[in-house]
Design an enzyme around this catalytic site. Structure first.
Site, PDB file in Angstrom:
ATOM      1  N   HIS A 102      -2.168  -0.296  -4.569  1.00 37.93           N
ATOM      2  CA  HIS A 102      -1.777  -0.431  -3.173  1.00 37.93           C
ATOM      3  C   HIS A 102      -2.630   0.497  -2.324  1.00 37.93           C
ATOM      4  O   HIS A 102      -3.341   1.367  -2.846  1.00 37.93           O
ATOM      5  CB  HIS A 102      -0.284  -0.115  -2.987  1.00 37.93           C
ATOM      6  CG  HIS A 102       0.112   1.252  -3.459  1.00 37.93           C
ATOM      7  ND1 HIS A 102       1.038   1.454  -4.462  1.00 37.93           N
ATOM      8  CD2 HIS A 102      -0.286   2.476  -3.081  1.00 37.93           C
ATOM      9  CE1 HIS A 102       1.181   2.743  -4.667  1.00 37.93           C
ATOM     10  NE2 HIS A 102       0.385   3.386  -3.847  1.00 37.93           N
TER      11      HIS A 102
HETATM   12  P1  TYD Z   1       5.475   2.387  -6.990  1.00 39.35           P
HETATM   13  O1  TYD Z   1       4.921   2.413  -5.613  1.00 39.35           O
HETATM   14  O2  TYD Z   1       5.388   1.119  -7.744  1.00 39.35           O
HETATM   15  O3  TYD Z   1       4.839   3.551  -7.848  1.00 39.35           O
HETATM   16  P2  TYD Z   1       3.271   3.763  -8.216  1.00 39.35           P
HETATM   17  O4  TYD Z   1       2.541   3.804  -6.937  1.00 39.35           O
HETATM   18  O5  TYD Z   1       3.236   5.064  -8.918  1.00 39.35           O
HETATM   19  O6  TYD Z   1       2.847   2.638  -9.105  1.00 39.35           O
HETATM   20  O7  TYD Z   1       7.013   2.850  -6.893  1.00 39.35           O
HETATM   21  C1  TYD Z   1       7.989   2.492  -7.855  1.00 39.35           C
HETATM   22  C2  TYD Z   1       9.343   2.425  -7.167  1.00 39.35           C
HETATM   23  O8  TYD Z   1       9.738   3.690  -6.676  1.00 39.35           O
HETATM   24  C3  TYD Z   1       9.355   1.475  -5.988  1.00 39.35           C
HETATM   25  O9  TYD Z   1      10.587   0.771  -5.995  1.00 39.35           O
HETATM   26  C4  TYD Z   1       9.315   2.368  -4.780  1.00 39.35           C
HETATM   27  C5  TYD Z   1       9.974   3.638  -5.265  1.00 39.35           C
HETATM   28  N1  TYD Z   1       9.456   4.865  -4.645  1.00 39.35           N
HETATM   29  C6  TYD Z   1      10.263   5.593  -3.796  1.00 39.35           C
HETATM   30  O10 TYD Z   1      11.408   5.220  -3.515  1.00 39.35           O
HETATM   31  N2  TYD Z   1       9.768   6.738  -3.244  1.00 39.35           N
HETATM   32  C7  TYD Z   1       8.504   7.172  -3.513  1.00 39.35           C
HETATM   33  O11 TYD Z   1       8.101   8.236  -2.992  1.00 39.35           O
HETATM   34  C8  TYD Z   1       7.678   6.410  -4.400  1.00 39.35           C
HETATM   35  C9  TYD Z   1       6.274   6.849  -4.712  1.00 39.35           C
HETATM   36  C10 TYD Z   1       8.193   5.264  -4.935  1.00 39.35           C
END
Ligand code: TYD
Length: 144
Positions: free
Chosen positions: A54
């Site tokens: 992302h």
């Molecule tokens: P995600 O963005 O997929 O993590 P990464 O970028 O490490 O692959 O996040 C996984 C889940 O956690 C998603 O449902 C969003 C949530 N999340 C939060 O609630 N707060 C945060 O600060 C982060 C990074 C993720």
């Protein structure tokens, strides 16, 4: 914009002594260019998974593998670079609007992430084509 001018690798000092290592990261320009609003860490990932995938419209990040190793592929729509995070004193600063993938986590990887903003799903771009389209509307892209 040149990718090499967007991300930064920051080497933190070590205040350790015979009792062990101590690394301090202060925000607001002291060690990293932003005020820290959020901290999260990722562990239990492995060599098979790819995280991230992302871009963030607003948030700046600082990534440190405080244990183990991982790789981060940073992409600005025109150029990409793979950076290995492999020591606790090495930080990778990422500005807003770069696409990032985190992968190839070692079994003992603990990836610490400091962020300039609270979590807001609305500032995430999770589709690469949408990311490219949005970049096309920004000044940075027009400067190329
Ligand atoms: P995600 O963005 O997929 O993590 P990464 O970028 O490490 O692959 O996040 C996984 C889940 O956690 C998603 O449902 C969003 C949530 N999340 C939060 O609630 N707060 C945060 O600060 C982060 C990074 C993720």
């Amino acid at each position: 914009m040149n990718l090499e001018e967007q991300y930064k690798i920051i080497e933190f000092g070590d205040l350790g002594d015979e009792r062990g290592n101590l690394v301090v990261i202060e925000g607001n320009g002291a060690d990293i260019p932003f005020d820290i609003k959020r901290v999260f860490y990722i562990y239990g990932s492995d060599a098979e998974v790819v995280r991230g995938q992302h871009a963030n419209r607003e948030t700046e990040f600082l990534l440190v593998n405080v244990s183990g190793t991982s790789k981060v592929k940073v992409d600005n729509g025109l150029q990409s670079k793979v950076i290995e995070l492999n020591r606790p004193r090495m930080g990778l600063y990422l500005p807003p609007m770069v696409w990032k993938d985190m992968y190839d986590f070692s079994g003992d990887s603990v990836l610490l992430v400091l962020a300039s903003r609270h979590y807001d799903p609305a500032e995430y771009i999770r589709d690469y084509q949408d990311y490219l389209a949005e970049l096309g509307k920004t000044e940075g892209r027009a400067d190329e």
